[in-house]
Design an enzyme around this catalytic site. Structure first.
Site, PDB file in Angstrom:
ATOM      1  CD  GLU A 133      -9.737  -8.315  -1.607  1.00 22.38           C
ATOM      2  OE1 GLU A 133      -8.753  -7.693  -2.014  1.00 22.38           O
ATOM      3  OE2 GLU A 133     -10.506  -7.875  -0.738  1.00 22.38           O
ATOM      4  NE  ARG A 168     -10.949  -1.626   0.014  1.00 20.03           N
ATOM      5  CZ  ARG A 168      -9.697  -1.909  -0.347  1.00 20.03           C
ATOM      6  NH1 ARG A 168      -9.478  -2.850  -1.242  1.00 20.03           N
ATOM      7  NH2 ARG A 168      -8.680  -1.254   0.145  1.00 20.03           N
ATOM      8  NE  ARG A 184      -6.260   0.287  -2.123  1.00 16.50           N
ATOM      9  CZ  ARG A 184      -5.864   0.304  -3.393  1.00 16.50           C
ATOM     10  NH1 ARG A 184      -5.817   1.439  -4.060  1.00 16.50           N
ATOM     11  NH2 ARG A 184      -5.505  -0.827  -3.995  1.00 16.50           N
ATOM     12  CG  HIS A 222      -2.127  -1.011   0.812  1.00 12.15           C
ATOM     13  ND1 HIS A 222      -2.096  -2.320   1.215  1.00 12.15           N
ATOM     14  CD2 HIS A 222      -3.234  -0.861   0.036  1.00 12.15           C
ATOM     15  CE1 HIS A 222      -3.165  -2.943   0.733  1.00 12.15           C
ATOM     16  NE2 HIS A 222      -3.874  -2.082   0.013  1.00 12.15           N
ATOM     17  CG  ASN A 260      -3.282  -4.909  -5.905  1.00 12.99           C
ATOM     18  OD1 ASN A 260      -2.939  -5.035  -7.068  1.00 12.99           O
ATOM     19  ND2 ASN A 260      -3.713  -3.768  -5.402  1.00 12.99           N
ATOM     20  CG  ASP A 261      -5.256  -8.567  -1.150  1.00 14.81           C
ATOM     21  OD1 ASP A 261      -4.170  -8.778  -0.592  1.00 14.81           O
ATOM     22  OD2 ASP A 261      -5.966  -7.582  -0.897  1.00 14.81           O
ATOM     23  CB  CYS A 264     -10.479  -2.144  -8.352  1.00 15.65           C
ATOM     24  SG  CYS A 264     -10.690  -3.310  -6.991  1.00 15.65           S
ATOM     25  NE  ARG A 311      -0.974  -6.034  -1.458  1.00 16.57           N
ATOM     26  CZ  ARG A 311      -2.173  -5.471  -1.606  1.00 16.57           C
ATOM     27  NH1 ARG A 311      -3.278  -6.187  -1.379  1.00 16.57           N
ATOM     28  NH2 ARG A 311      -2.297  -4.238  -1.972  1.00 16.57           N
TER      29      ARG A 311
HETATM   30  C1  PEP Z   1      -6.581  -5.565  -4.412  1.00 17.17           C
HETATM   31  O1  PEP Z   1      -6.390  -6.405  -3.524  1.00 17.17           O
HETATM   32  O2  PEP Z   1      -6.311  -5.769  -5.603  1.00 17.17           O
HETATM   33  C2  PEP Z   1      -7.147  -4.247  -4.095  1.00 17.17           C
HETATM   34  C3  PEP Z   1      -7.544  -3.432  -5.041  1.00 17.17           C
HETATM   35  O3  PEP Z   1      -7.227  -3.867  -2.809  1.00 17.17           O
HETATM   36  P1  PEP Z   1      -5.964  -3.530  -1.875  1.00 17.17           P
HETATM   37  O4  PEP Z   1      -4.773  -3.300  -2.755  1.00 17.17           O
HETATM   38  O5  PEP Z   1      -6.326  -2.308  -1.099  1.00 17.17           O
HETATM   39  O6  PEP Z   1      -5.829  -4.737  -1.016  1.00 17.17           O
HETATM   40 MG    MG Z   2      -7.248  -6.257  -1.594  1.00 15.96          MG
END
Ligand code: PEP
Ligand code: MG
Length: 610
Positions: A455, A356, A320, A213, A478-479, A526, A489
């Site tokens: 995710e 979210r 977020r 993040h 991402n997750d 996203c 990650r």
């Molecule tokens: C993701 O997991 O792809 C996402 C958009 O949320 P975050 O990166 O905040 O976990």
């Molecule tokens: Mg996520």
């Protein structure tokens, strides 16, 4: 970036470090280290007559250190302007530790009694306190030990600086104040959120990854950033000029005049390249066949809303909300949340905003949770798991979101869904809050749509069931990548295994999109992969309905989409299923389509991925 060139310090020489560029751009400024390393100074004996001058050195160093702590406090945001007031507490406690009269008296007394240089006496004294704190089995107190180490290291460095041993900026260089580059072992997401943009040009850290993040925030803030440097040299470069090359993942400490000049040139070329894309600012987002694709923005800060209109964005595909909660201040109150969500709802554009609900956990921890760490935070009490347990916190957030829906198109989305029960429980809370507001006569949109983030692999495989409960899906790549490939990650040691193009990840996304469409709902992406131009043909081929990306990546993606026709992309998806067993196979097949459609856009991508 500021293309003007600061003078380099002659005595430390240029040093180039290679890391991972996670936010593109070039920043030139002066190095400020966040987090210092405490090292034992040399021991030397002094005469009785030197004692008073040792006391004076200490007094001067104390003043300098206090000034630096306050300066750093400002760079990382303060109570009034910054997004992370929790820093106040940290910096105040640093200042208090520094001025502790018990410590200072002890150091003065021992210097006089033992006739040893004050640097060494100070080190020995403070080391004793640090070791004692470390032994106490209390998370809060051991954190104070880290603080004390940081403060003491700064003080020792300033004691040496009084002897002329520092590489701090010369007066000419100090004229460049306001051009700071932060360097450190790590910056937390709340550190990054609080950075003062008027002072800080960019940052570089020893650890980190592209989808932490911290990196996502750097891109939102348009701050060039490099992570995963492994080891940063410290002392001799504090205050020295430094270049952050976010395109190529390089940090150049104390660059020569010729390096500085070539970077200034490079920055000008990049600026021109970006200017070219600005023709697309007013365009709709369509493929080459004329098919409309929703292009939305991921936002972390309400201040970004002003750029949405300028870029003709369809809406906000992901807001977020965690950054309202990462401090213990008022921004978490229902009222404050409502004001923030309302501002976004009013400025979000035709497609509205997807808010979210709180996704705390993993690398984003509430200040109060930092004191009770979990062994595996990414597999722990995160997202919907936490909000379903914290009824009052969830209720006030849902109230604020629903109240904002009276002022613009708002959708709500639940993160980190791994079971059908969680989604159903979240919906029950949502319906209860709706009833509560209706009973109170508070206006809201009764048709607010709800969505689930997909995710976690378990959610992918029950996507058909989840789809019956919601109006849309948004895939958090991402997750999804981290949980599919079992790669943390934010752990740069295993970053090479974090593969967005792993065929298993592509298959998960295909399964999700098909489940959504079979059940008559739409599906967006996203996560950061939505902006990966090498993957764009896959999203078109799969018929993804919406892509939501950081504002800085938006125009390039619009340009790529405008160059792609549907049929080669659909053929690509078929080829991937049949012929790709490795991420590299996926990449090569994608590149064949992408190179044909938008070779120019991929040249800059090649520079960025280096
Ligand atoms: C993701 O997991 O792809 C996402 C958009 O949320 P975050 O990166 O905040 O976990
Ligand atoms: Mg996520």
């Amino acid at each position: 970036m500021n293309a003007a060139i600061p003078p380099s310090t002659p005595h430390t020489g240029e040093r180039v470090l290679q890391g991972l560029g996670v936010s593109s751009g070039i920043a030139i400024g002066f190095a400020e280290f966040v987090g210092q390393v405490l090292e034992e100074p040399e021991l030397s004996s002094i005469s009785k007559e030197r004692v008073e001058s040792e006391y004076a050195r200490l007094a001067v160093a104390l003043e300098m250190t206090k000034g630096q702590i306050l300066e750093l406090h400002k760079l990382l945001g303060d109570d009034d302007g910054g997004a992370a007031p929790s820093h106040s507490t940290i910096f105040e406690s640093h200042a208090l530790l520094l001025e502790d009269p018990v410590v200072i008296d002890e150091v003065r007394r021992k210097t006089a009694d033992e006739l040893k240089c004050i640097d060494w006496v100070y080190y020995q004294t403070i080391r004793g306190y640090i070791d004692q704190l470390r032994k106490v089995d209390d998370a809060y107190l051991s954190e104070r030990a880290v603080d004390l180490e940081d403060v003491a290291a700064r003080l020792l460095k300033n004691l040496r600086a009084g002897d002329g041993a520092s590489a701090d900026a010369t007066p000419v260089q100090r004229a460049w104040v306001g051009q700071t580059v932060l360097l450190g072992h790590d910056l937390s997401p709340s550190d990054t959120a609080g950075i003062d943009r008027s002072q800080v040009r960019g940052f570089a850290t020893e650890v980190g990854s592209a989808t932490s993040h911290t990196a996502i925030l750097a891109r939102s803030l348009n701050l060039p950033a490099v992570v995963a440097l492994h080891e940063l040299p410290r002392d001799s470069y504090t205050g020295a000029p430094v270049i952050i090359d976010g395109y190529e993942g390089r940090v150049i400490l104390n660059p020569t005049q010729s390096t500085l000049r070539s970077y200034a040139k490079r920055a000008a070329v990049e600026e021109k390249r970006l200017e070219k894309l600005s023709d697309l600012k007013t365009a709709d987002t369509r493929t080459k066949d004329g098919d409309r694709m929703l292009l939305s923005a991921n936002l972390e800060f309400v201040t970004e809303i002003a750029d949405l209109k300028e870029l003709n964005v369809d809406g906000v595909g992901l807001f977020r909300t965690e950054f309202l909660f990462l401090c213990d201040g008022d921004s978490r109150s229902e009222e404050c949340q409502y004001e923030t969500y309302r501002t976004i709802a009013e400025g979000a554009g035709r497609h509205g905003v997807i808010i979210r609900t709180l996704d705390i956990g993993g690398d984003k921890l509430l200040p109060e949770l930092r004191l009770d760490p979990e062994p595996n935070p990414f597999l722990g009490w995160r997202g919907i798991r936490l909000t379903l347990d914290e009824d009052e916190l969830f209720r006030s957030q849902l109230r604020a979101i629903l109240r904002a829906s009276a002022h613009g198109k708002v959708r709500v989305m639940f993160p980190f869904i791994s079971t059908l029960e969680e989604l159903q429980a979240a919906k029950r809370c949502f319906n209860r809050v709706k009833k509560e507001l209706a009973d109170e006569g508070v206006p809201f949109d009764p048709e607010v749509e709800i969505g689930a983030m997909i995710e976690i692999p378990s959610a992918v495989f029950i996507a058909g069931h989840l789809a019956k409960e919601v109006d849309f899906f948004s895939i958090g790549t991402n997750d999804l990548i981290q949980y599919t490939t079992a790669v943390d990650r934010v752990n740069d040691r295993v970053a090479h295994l974090y593969q967005p193009m792993h065929p298993a990840v592509i298959e998960m996304i295909r399964t999700t999109v098909e489940a959504a469409h079979r059940n008559g709902i739409w599906c967006g992406i996203c996560g950061e992969a939505a902006a990966d131009l090498e993957m764009t043909p896959i999203w078109v081929g799969l018929g993804v309905d919406e892509l939501s990306v950081g504002l800085g990546q938006l125009l390039k993606l619009r340009a790529a989409l405008a160059s792609l026709s549907g049929e080669p992309c659909r053929q690509l998806v078929r080829d991937l299923r049949e012929n790709a067993g490795k991420a590299e196979d996926v990449r090569q097949l994608c590149l064949q389509v992408a190179q044909e459609a938008y070779p120019d856009l991929l040249i800059s991508k090649a520079v960025e991925r280096n």
